[in-house]
Design a protein around this motif. Structure first.
Motif, PDB file in Angstrom:
ATOM      1  N   UNK A  27       0.839  -1.195   0.000  1.00  0.00           N
ATOM      2  CA  UNK A  27       0.000   0.000   0.000  1.00  0.00           C
ATOM      3  C   UNK A  27       0.871   1.240   0.000  1.00  0.00           C
ATOM      4  N   UNK A  28       0.497   2.232  -0.816  1.00  0.00           N
ATOM      5  CA  UNK A  28       1.188   3.522  -0.831  1.00  0.00           C
ATOM      6  C   UNK A  28       0.851   4.276   0.452  1.00  0.00           C
ATOM      7  N   UNK A  29       1.859   4.648   1.211  1.00  0.00           N
ATOM      8  CA  UNK A  29       1.627   5.350   2.476  1.00  0.00           C
ATOM      9  C   UNK A  29       2.008   6.820   2.410  1.00  0.00           C
ATOM     10  N   UNK A  30       2.935   7.178   1.513  1.00  0.00           N
ATOM     11  CA  UNK A  30       3.384   8.564   1.473  1.00  0.00           C
ATOM     12  C   UNK A  30       3.978   8.884   0.110  1.00  0.00           C
ATOM     13  N   UNK A  31       3.716  10.117  -0.348  1.00  0.00           N
ATOM     14  CA  UNK A  31       4.314  10.618  -1.581  1.00  0.00           C
ATOM     15  C   UNK A  31       4.882  12.001  -1.292  1.00  0.00           C
ATOM     16  N   UNK A  32       6.182  12.163  -1.541  1.00  0.00           N
ATOM     17  CA  UNK A  32       6.853  13.446  -1.318  1.00  0.00           C
ATOM     18  C   UNK A  32       7.320  14.000  -2.659  1.00  0.00           C
ATOM     19  N   UNK A  33       7.054  15.282  -2.894  1.00  0.00           N
ATOM     20  CA  UNK A  33       7.403  15.942  -4.157  1.00  0.00           C
ATOM     21  C   UNK A  33       8.169  17.217  -3.841  1.00  0.00           C
ATOM     22  N   UNK A  34       9.262  17.433  -4.539  1.00  0.00           N
ATOM     23  CA  UNK A  34      10.066  18.643  -4.327  1.00  0.00           C
ATOM     24  C   UNK A  34      10.531  19.179  -5.674  1.00  0.00           C
ATOM     25  N   UNK A  35      10.180  20.430  -5.939  1.00  0.00           N
ATOM     26  CA  UNK A  35      10.627  21.146  -7.145  1.00  0.00           C
ATOM     27  C   UNK A  35      10.276  20.396  -8.420  1.00  0.00           C
ATOM     28  N   UNK A  36       9.044  19.917  -8.462  1.00  0.00           N
ATOM     29  CA  UNK A  36       8.552  19.198  -9.632  1.00  0.00           C
ATOM     30  C   UNK A  36       7.425  20.001 -10.270  1.00  0.00           C
ATOM     31  N   UNK A  37       7.558  20.275 -11.582  1.00  0.00           N
ATOM     32  CA  UNK A  37       6.554  21.067 -12.312  1.00  0.00           C
ATOM     33  C   UNK A  37       6.343  22.406 -11.602  1.00  0.00           C
ATOM     34  N   UNK A  38       5.136  22.652 -11.055  1.00  0.00           N
ATOM     35  CA  UNK A  38       4.901  23.892 -10.310  1.00  0.00           C
ATOM     36  C   UNK A  38       4.652  23.591  -8.832  1.00  0.00           C
ATOM     37  N   UNK A  39       5.242  22.516  -8.356  1.00  0.00           N
ATOM     38  CA  UNK A  39       5.194  22.163  -6.930  1.00  0.00           C
ATOM     39  C   UNK A  39       6.562  22.421  -6.328  1.00  0.00           C
ATOM     40  N   UNK A  40       6.595  23.233  -5.234  1.00  0.00           N
ATOM     41  CA  UNK A  40       7.893  23.439  -4.581  1.00  0.00           C
ATOM     42  C   UNK A  40       8.163  22.328  -3.581  1.00  0.00           C
ATOM     43  N   UNK A  41       7.292  22.194  -2.578  1.00  0.00           N
ATOM     44  CA  UNK A  41       7.434  21.104  -1.607  1.00  0.00           C
ATOM     45  C   UNK A  41       6.049  20.593  -1.248  1.00  0.00           C
ATOM     46  N   UNK A  42       5.898  19.273  -1.276  1.00  0.00           N
ATOM     47  CA  UNK A  42       4.599  18.685  -0.963  1.00  0.00           C
ATOM     48  C   UNK A  42       4.813  17.294  -0.388  1.00  0.00           C
ATOM     49  N   UNK A  43       4.044  16.985   0.644  1.00  0.00           N
ATOM     50  CA  UNK A  43       4.108  15.649   1.235  1.00  0.00           C
ATOM     51  C   UNK A  43       2.691  15.216   1.565  1.00  0.00           C
ATOM     52  N   UNK A  44       2.250  14.109   0.963  1.00  0.00           N
ATOM     53  CA  UNK A  44       0.902  13.597   1.169  1.00  0.00           C
ATOM     54  C   UNK A  44       0.964  12.208   1.789  1.00  0.00           C
ATOM     55  N   UNK A  45       0.132  11.980   2.799  1.00  0.00           N
ATOM     56  CA  UNK A  45       0.004  10.654   3.399  1.00  0.00           C
ATOM     57  C   UNK A  45      -1.253   9.995   2.859  1.00  0.00           C
ATOM     58  N   UNK A  46      -1.190   8.691   2.651  1.00  0.00           N
ATOM     59  CA  UNK A  46      -2.325   7.950   2.114  1.00  0.00           C
ATOM     60  C   UNK A  46      -2.678   6.804   3.058  1.00  0.00           C
ATOM     61  N   UNK A  47      -3.916   6.337   2.940  1.00  0.00           N
ATOM     62  CA  UNK A  47      -4.377   5.244   3.792  1.00  0.00           C
ATOM     63  C   UNK A  47      -5.227   4.291   2.968  1.00  0.00           C
ATOM     64  N   UNK A  48      -5.803   3.294   3.640  1.00  0.00           N
ATOM     65  CA  UNK A  48      -6.677   2.336   2.956  1.00  0.00           C
ATOM     66  C   UNK A  48      -7.915   3.037   2.432  1.00  0.00           C
ATOM     67  N   UNK A  49      -8.638   2.326   1.567  1.00  0.00           N
ATOM     68  CA  UNK A  49      -9.900   2.837   1.067  1.00  0.00           C
ATOM     69  C   UNK A  49      -9.744   3.681  -0.171  1.00  0.00           C
ATOM     70  N   UNK A  50     -10.813   4.410  -0.467  1.00  0.00           N
ATOM     71  CA  UNK A  50     -10.884   5.198  -1.703  1.00  0.00           C
ATOM     72  C   UNK A  50     -10.563   6.653  -1.410  1.00  0.00           C
ATOM     73  N   UNK A  51      -9.593   7.194  -2.138  1.00  0.00           N
ATOM     74  CA  UNK A  51      -9.226   8.606  -2.027  1.00  0.00           C
ATOM     75  C   UNK A  51      -9.555   9.288  -3.352  1.00  0.00           C
ATOM     76  N   UNK A  52     -10.437  10.287  -3.294  1.00  0.00           N
ATOM     77  CA  UNK A  52     -10.767  11.064  -4.487  1.00  0.00           C
ATOM     78  C   UNK A  52      -9.778  12.217  -4.631  1.00  0.00           C
TER      79      UNK A  52
END
Length: 559
Positions: A1-26
């Motif tokens: 299962x994907x638990x975390x996605x970290x993005x830095x200096x990608x496209x027009x994102x400077x810094x971003x960190x998202x946590x994920x869990x079970x179930x459906x995420x829209x």
């Protein structure tokens, strides 16, 4: 299962960190807000190709990290363990420099993109809005049926057997076609090897023969010269020995012969006389031992002539004849074994063919056993999606020739209207119908996937209204059954069914426009659903409708 996605200096994102869990995420947002950025960053972590333009303007590199929980992924843990990469968790990291150069790591260890992509196929399954295009390819029909029937591993083994079988057949054909040439070569080699066997030239023999020839050819001259030398040493009157005695006698008659330089000269003459005697003895022994042997010389001359003749015949140097003999003998031995090898190869071809046929029959039986069940489940989903009159079939016919995946020709057939016989998808389905058919198939495939993380990238394109609500309910059910779903959608009916809701928007920061992502609370979800329903100006009625939609979407499904 994907638990975390970290993005830095990608496209027009400077810094971003998202946590994920079970179930459906829209995942929602206005067009152009950056929903594709999220999936693009995830795709790079999974080994997709990168372009230098993906790095945020003014930055040296983009850095992306995806973290996975492997508690439900035995295959992924086994893959990592086999490469000693650790398997308590999985951390995929990717960097892309401004000049386009990329690097990748698995659990901190540098890796190739091929390895990254292979591992990612065990971690996550992506269903895109373009999946319906692949449904027009019959190969995709076979892949979907194989996954549903649980025979993907056996089909992979079939491909390996088919490859080995094909290679063995090719080698056998080449061996058979070259049989006449081999026979001619064998006859020539047998004559050449027999000739060399008769010569029987030993290692280093050529060197010894040449030395012996030189010695025998000059034996008479050597004896004559030695006798001349011996005469000079020992002739009674003119020889060196007599002259030394004469010189010594003359010195002894001098006054003071036993003193000074004269005494020293006498001593040297005595020493020279002794050495001259010894030289005479050595010359006498040489003359006695140097016998003339014209028969041996003739034999040596003849043997050397044979060696040189065969060397010229084979276009090699005389000192290469022994190596030539060894090489030709080995080639002849290989050709003599070729008949046995040909029979062994024929047996190998038959064994591989029988193994392939046995496994292909098992796979075919499994496909046949599950084809009707798969068709029924897809037809049920089509009914939910408003195509209740459609008839869906999975057709299996036997091919005339063996193929890497077996003997089965698999087609998905559908009749969208009553009274019409089922026909291949690409011949009957309109764009809107094909989109719903694709979604129905993907829902069924996802429900039977062994991969717990599923990404749905706007698979709801082309549907609306009640059908959209049903789609949302289907995806929610997959999440309720333990799967993790990330759903990029533009439909509020779908987003309302999600367990979590991520909103993506562009925000102005100083002079730059950056993408911002956030997990919405209930109030935020209502506002976002209202935006998706009614646009920018949100009325009370729209907000109430959105609240009602969210409340209804979170109720347990009725069966």
């Amino acid at each position: 299962m994907l638990t975390q996605l970290s993005i830095r200096d990608y496209a027009i994102v400077d810094r971003l960190e998202l946590d994920f869990s079970h179930g459906m995420t829209a995942i929602t947002g206005e067009t152009g807000a950056g929903k594709s950025i999220l999936l693009g960053a995830l795709s790079l972590c999974l080994g997709e190709r990168a372009e230098s333009g993906c790095v945020r303007h003014g930055c040296e590199r983009a850095e992306l990290t995806a973290r996975f929980d492997l508690s439900q992924l035995d295959t992924a843990r086994a893959w990592l363990d086999a490469r000693e990469l650790g398997s308590s968790e999985c951390l995929l990291r990717r960097t892309v420099s401004a000049n386009g150069r990329t690097r990748a790591w698995i659990n901190g260890t540098p890796c190739t993109l091929a390895d990254l992509k292979t591992l990612s196929e065990l971690l996550i399954d992506v269903h895109s809005q373009h999946a319906h295009q692949s449904l027009l390819r019959e190969q995709q029909h076979q892949l979907l049926l194989d996954e549903y029937a649980g025979v993907t591993g056996q089909v992979a083994e079939l491909r390996v057997l088919y490859k080995e079988w094909s290679q063995a057949r090719k080698r056998l054909k080449q061996a058979q076609e070259s049989g006449s040439e081999a026979q001619a070569r064998r006859q020539l080699l047998r004559y050449q090897v027999e000739e060399l066997n008769h010569l029987a030239l030993a290692e280093d023999e050529l060197h010894h023969l040449e030395e012996e020839q030189t010695r025998l050819a000059h034996a008479e001259q050597s004896r004559h010269q030695a006798q001349v030398a011996l005469h000079c040493c020992s002739d009674d009157e003119q020889g060196a020995t007599a002259r030394l005695i004469q010189a010594k006698g003359a010195l002894l008659e001098l006054p003071g012969a036993h003193e000074g330089a004269v005494a020293n000269a006498i001593a040297l003459l005595e020493e020279a006389s002794i050495q001259l005697d010894e030289a005479g003895d050595e010359l006498a022994r040489f003359i006695d031992g140097e016998e003339l042997d014209p028969e041996r010389l003739a034999f040596v001359d003849e043997r050397l002539a044979d060696v040189h003749r065969i060397a010229r015949k084979h276009h090699v140097m005389p000192d290469e004849v022994v190596a030539l003999h060894t090489r030709l003998a080995q080639e002849l031995e290989q050709l003599d074994m070729s008949d046995d090898d040909l029979e062994a190869l024929s047996v190998k071809v038959r064994e591989l063919r029988d193994q392939w046929r046995t496994l292909a029959q098992q796979v075919s039986e499994a496909r046949t056993a599950h084809a009707e069940e798969l068709a029924q489940q897809i037809q049920q989903q089509l009914s939910f999606l408003g195509m209740d009159k459609a008839v869906f079939e999975v057709s299996i016919n036997r091919r005339d020739n063996a193929q890497p995946e077996g003997m089965d020709h698999i087609q998905f057939l559908i009749s969208a209207n009553p009274g019409q016989p089922p026909r291949p998808l690409h011949k009957v389905a309109s764009g809107g119908e094909l989109s719903r058919i694709s979604l129905a198939i993907q829902v069924v495939a996802a429900a039977h996937s062994t991969i717990p993380t599923l990404v749905f990238d706007e698979v709801d394109v082309g549907i609306s209204g009640a059908t959209a609500e049903i789609v949302g309910r289907l995806l929610q059910e997959l999440g309720n059954q333990g799967a993790q779903l990330l759903c990029v959608t533009h439909l509020p009916q779908v987003a309302a069914q999600a367990h979590r809701h991520v909103h993506i928007e562009k925000q102005q920061h100083d002079e730059a426009m950056l993408t911002h992502m956030s997990v919405l609370d209930e109030g935020g979800r209502v506002k976002e659903l209202a935006r998706m329903l009614g646009g920018v100006n949100l009325s009370e009625r729209t907000l109430a409708h959105a609240q009602e939609m969210l409340t209804g979407g979170q109720r347990p499904a009725r069966h």
